[in-house]
Motif scaffolding. Structure first.
Motif, PDB file in Angstrom:
ATOM      1  N   LEU A 128      20.268  -6.053  10.368  1.00  6.71           N
ATOM      2  CA  LEU A 128      19.952  -6.934   8.513  1.00  6.71           C
ATOM      3  C   LEU A 128      21.382  -7.471   8.286  1.00  6.71           C
ATOM      4  CD1 LEU A 128      17.735  -5.170   6.490  1.00  6.71           C
ATOM      5  CD2 LEU A 128      17.322  -7.283   8.221  1.00  6.71           C
ATOM      6  N   GLN A 129      21.593  -8.670   7.537  1.00 12.23           N
ATOM      7  CA  GLN A 129      23.207  -8.872   6.963  1.00 12.23           C
ATOM      8  C   GLN A 129      23.017  -8.425   5.523  1.00 12.23           C
ATOM      9  OE1 GLN A 129      25.134 -10.570   8.401  1.00 12.23           O
ATOM     10  NE2 GLN A 129      24.472 -10.786  10.250  1.00 12.23           N
ATOM     11  N   ASP A 130      24.311  -7.737   5.072  1.00 15.52           N
ATOM     12  CA  ASP A 130      24.553  -6.907   3.995  1.00 15.52           C
ATOM     13  C   ASP A 130      23.133  -8.303   2.869  1.00 15.52           C
ATOM     14  OD1 ASP A 130      25.646  -5.204   5.153  1.00 15.52           O
ATOM     15  OD2 ASP A 130      27.781  -5.301   4.389  1.00 15.52           O
ATOM     16  N   GLU A 131      23.853  -8.821   3.114  1.00 15.51           N
ATOM     17  CA  GLU A 131      22.691  -9.650   1.608  1.00 15.51           C
ATOM     18  C   GLU A 131      21.298 -10.266   1.962  1.00 15.51           C
ATOM     19  OE1 GLU A 131      24.591 -12.694   4.620  1.00 15.51           O
ATOM     20  OE2 GLU A 131      25.534 -10.954   3.435  1.00 15.51           O
ATOM     21  N   GLU A 132      20.876  -9.646   3.339  1.00 17.75           N
ATOM     22  CA  GLU A 132      19.756  -9.707   3.244  1.00 17.75           C
ATOM     23  C   GLU A 132      18.645  -8.090   2.813  1.00 17.75           C
ATOM     24  OE1 GLU A 132      18.586 -11.842   7.574  1.00 17.75           O
ATOM     25  OE2 GLU A 132      20.109 -10.143   7.604  1.00 17.75           O
ATOM     26  N   LEU A 133      20.017  -7.144   2.757  1.00 14.80           N
ATOM     27  CA  LEU A 133      18.937  -5.636   2.530  1.00 14.80           C
ATOM     28  C   LEU A 133      17.972  -6.013   1.635  1.00 14.80           C
ATOM     29  CD1 LEU A 133      19.062  -3.301   3.963  1.00 14.80           C
ATOM     30  CD2 LEU A 133      21.543  -2.598   2.100  1.00 14.80           C
ATOM     31  N   ILE A 134      18.857  -6.008   0.242  1.00 19.02           N
ATOM     32  CA  ILE A 134      18.092  -6.323  -0.981  1.00 19.02           C
ATOM     33  C   ILE A 134      16.710  -6.852  -0.916  1.00 19.02           C
ATOM     34  CG2 ILE A 134      17.277  -7.099  -3.653  1.00 19.02           C
ATOM     35  CD1 ILE A 134      20.221  -6.158  -3.902  1.00 19.02           C
ATOM     36  N   GLY A 135      16.556  -7.827   0.093  1.00 18.10           N
ATOM     37  CA  GLY A 135      14.800  -8.431  -0.058  1.00 18.10           C
ATOM     38  C   GLY A 135      13.776  -7.617   1.139  1.00 18.10           C
ATOM     39  N   PHE A 136      14.629  -6.944   1.695  1.00 14.36           N
ATOM     40  CA  PHE A 136      14.208  -5.888   2.991  1.00 14.36           C
ATOM     41  C   PHE A 136      13.418  -5.227   2.494  1.00 14.36           C
ATOM     42  CE2 PHE A 136      13.668  -3.199   6.258  1.00 14.36           C
ATOM     43  CZ  PHE A 136      13.360  -3.572   6.544  1.00 14.36           C
ATOM     44  N   ILE A 137      14.654  -4.722   1.523  1.00 18.17           N
ATOM     45  CA  ILE A 137      13.515  -3.339   1.070  1.00 18.17           C
ATOM     46  C   ILE A 137      12.822  -3.605  -0.211  1.00 18.17           C
ATOM     47  CG2 ILE A 137      14.747  -1.430  -0.583  1.00 18.17           C
ATOM     48  CD1 ILE A 137      17.436  -1.716   0.147  1.00 18.17           C
ATOM     49  N   GLY A 138      12.743  -4.497  -1.010  1.00 20.21           N
ATOM     50  CA  GLY A 138      12.027  -4.969  -1.968  1.00 20.21           C
ATOM     51  C   GLY A 138      10.411  -5.197  -1.190  1.00 20.21           C
ATOM     52  N   LYS A 139      10.443  -6.243  -0.688  1.00 17.13           N
ATOM     53  CA  LYS A 139       9.299  -5.962   0.275  1.00 17.13           C
ATOM     54  C   LYS A 139       8.154  -4.732   1.026  1.00 17.13           C
ATOM     55  CE  LYS A 139       7.783  -8.853   4.634  1.00 17.13           C
ATOM     56  NZ  LYS A 139       7.685  -7.821   5.579  1.00 17.13           N
ATOM     57  N   HIS A 140       9.294  -4.189   1.765  1.00 23.17           N
ATOM     58  CA  HIS A 140       9.127  -2.748   1.998  1.00 23.17           C
ATOM     59  C   HIS A 140       8.114  -2.066   0.775  1.00 23.17           C
ATOM     60  CE1 HIS A 140      10.677  -2.346   6.414  1.00 23.17           C
ATOM     61  NE2 HIS A 140       9.171  -2.907   6.429  1.00 23.17           N
ATOM     62  N   LEU A 141       8.979  -1.814   0.005  1.00 22.44           N
ATOM     63  CA  LEU A 141       8.636  -1.051  -1.045  1.00 22.44           C
ATOM     64  C   LEU A 141       7.358  -1.433  -1.716  1.00 22.44           C
ATOM     65  CD1 LEU A 141      11.929  -0.147  -2.919  1.00 22.44           C
ATOM     66  CD2 LEU A 141      10.522   1.141  -2.025  1.00 22.44           C
ATOM     67  N   PHE A 142       7.107  -2.727  -1.796  1.00 21.08           N
ATOM     68  CA  PHE A 142       5.866  -3.789  -2.082  1.00 21.08           C
ATOM     69  C   PHE A 142       4.914  -3.162  -1.497  1.00 21.08           C
ATOM     70  CE2 PHE A 142       2.766  -7.284  -2.287  1.00 21.08           C
ATOM     71  CZ  PHE A 142       2.155  -7.124  -3.892  1.00 21.08           C
ATOM     72  N   GLU A 143       5.328  -3.257   0.326  1.00 20.86           N
ATOM     73  CA  GLU A 143       3.984  -2.997   0.961  1.00 20.86           C
ATOM     74  C   GLU A 143       3.660  -1.630   0.425  1.00 20.86           C
ATOM     75  OE1 GLU A 143       5.602  -4.640   4.307  1.00 20.86           O
ATOM     76  OE2 GLU A 143       5.338  -6.299   4.065  1.00 20.86           O
ATOM     77  N   ARG A 144       5.355  -0.540   0.539  1.00 19.78           N
ATOM     78  CA  ARG A 144       4.498   0.808   0.797  1.00 19.78           C
ATOM     79  C   ARG A 144       4.000   1.588  -0.681  1.00 19.78           C
ATOM     80  NH1 ARG A 144       9.166   2.819   5.218  1.00 19.78           N
ATOM     81  NH2 ARG A 144       8.112   1.720   7.177  1.00 19.78           N
ATOM     82  N   SER A 145       4.156   0.514  -1.477  1.00 18.40           N
ATOM     83  CA  SER A 145       3.953   1.110  -2.835  1.00 18.40           C
ATOM     84  C   SER A 145       2.465   1.738  -3.186  1.00 18.40           C
ATOM     85  CB  SER A 145       3.953  -0.059  -4.204  1.00 18.40           C
ATOM     86  OG  SER A 145       4.231  -0.670  -4.117  1.00 18.40           O
ATOM     87  N   TYR A 146       1.411   0.961  -2.987  1.00 17.41           N
ATOM     88  CA  TYR A 146       0.491   1.907  -2.918  1.00 17.41           C
ATOM     89  C   TYR A 146       0.092   2.893  -2.531  1.00 17.41           C
ATOM     90  CZ  TYR A 146      -4.994   2.354  -1.339  1.00 17.41           C
ATOM     91  OH  TYR A 146      -5.798   2.899  -1.633  1.00 17.41           O
ATOM     92  N   PHE A 147       0.718   3.193  -0.586  1.00 15.06           N
ATOM     93  CA  PHE A 147       0.504   4.627  -0.449  1.00 15.06           C
ATOM     94  C   PHE A 147       1.283   5.594  -1.118  1.00 15.06           C
ATOM     95  CE2 PHE A 147      -0.864   1.616   2.540  1.00 15.06           C
ATOM     96  CZ  PHE A 147      -1.015   2.197   3.335  1.00 15.06           C
ATOM     97  N   TYR A 148       3.320   5.182  -1.579  1.00 11.92           N
ATOM     98  CA  TYR A 148       3.520   6.016  -1.597  1.00 11.92           C
ATOM     99  C   TYR A 148       3.460   6.447  -3.508  1.00 11.92           C
ATOM    100  CZ  TYR A 148       7.638   4.401   1.184  1.00 11.92           C
ATOM    101  OH  TYR A 148       8.557   4.972   2.384  1.00 11.92           O
TER     102      TYR A 148
END
Length: 174
Positions: A128-148
């Motif tokens: 990932l490019q540095d500027e893509e990281l926040i969006g990537f993390i946000g998407k993953h946290l949204f997907e995983r928050s149900y389990f976490y």
């Protein structure tokens, strides 16, 4: 504490391994990192397992080794991989086997700051490019928050040190 099993879960970079070692040391019990355990038993790095045997193989082994660790009668602190709670029946197994599962809840910006420094060592984000990281993390946290959020306890980081987070966990033990 007699026969206590503590499980730390959360996104990569949330401090599971660092905090887990501190908690284990404080309680004078064994610390286990599930990814390290898998690498030792499989005799290859996680990235190589994904590359040569595929994610399905890895996830099956992850479930197998998680069950094996829980079948042990000894006390331990176990740090999971960021995706572990999100596959199969892993989260149900964790919550069935212990009343001490903790979600290390770290904000997106804090995770991005931490992960930027170690991006090259993390296969999931190294491309990932540095500027893509926040969006990537946000998407993953949204997907995983149900389990976490199925963890018994949530520990909000709020820029706390690993020692402060470990102390919060020890105070919340059942």
């Amino acid at each position: 504490m007699k026969n206590v099993k503590i499980v730390l879960l959360g996104y990569m970079g949330s401090g599971k391994s660092t905090v887990g070692r501190i908690v284990a040391n404080h309680l004078n019990i064994k610390f286990l990192d599930l990814d390290t355990y898998i690498e030792e038993v499989e005799a290859m790095p996680i990235a190589s397992i994904f590359e040569t045997k595929g994610e399905i193989y890895f996830r099956k082994k992850e479930i197998e080794y998680l069950n094996k660790i829980f079948s042990n009668e000894e006390s331990f602190v176990l740090s999971l991989g960021g995706g572990t709670p999100c596959f199969g029946t892993n989260m149900a197994l964790i919550n069935e086997k212990t009343a001490n599962s903790f979600y290390l809840n770290v904000g997106i910006n804090e995770l991005a700051d931490r992960l930027l420094m170690e991006k090259s060592h993390r296969p999931m984000i190294s491309h990932l490019q540095d500027e893509e990281l926040i969006g990537f993390i946000g998407k993953h946290l949204f997907e995983r928050s149900y389990f976490y959020n199925q963890a018994h306890q949530k520990v909000k980081s709020n820029l706390n040190t690993p020692t402060e987070i470990a102390e919060m966990i020890v105070k919340k033990l059942v």
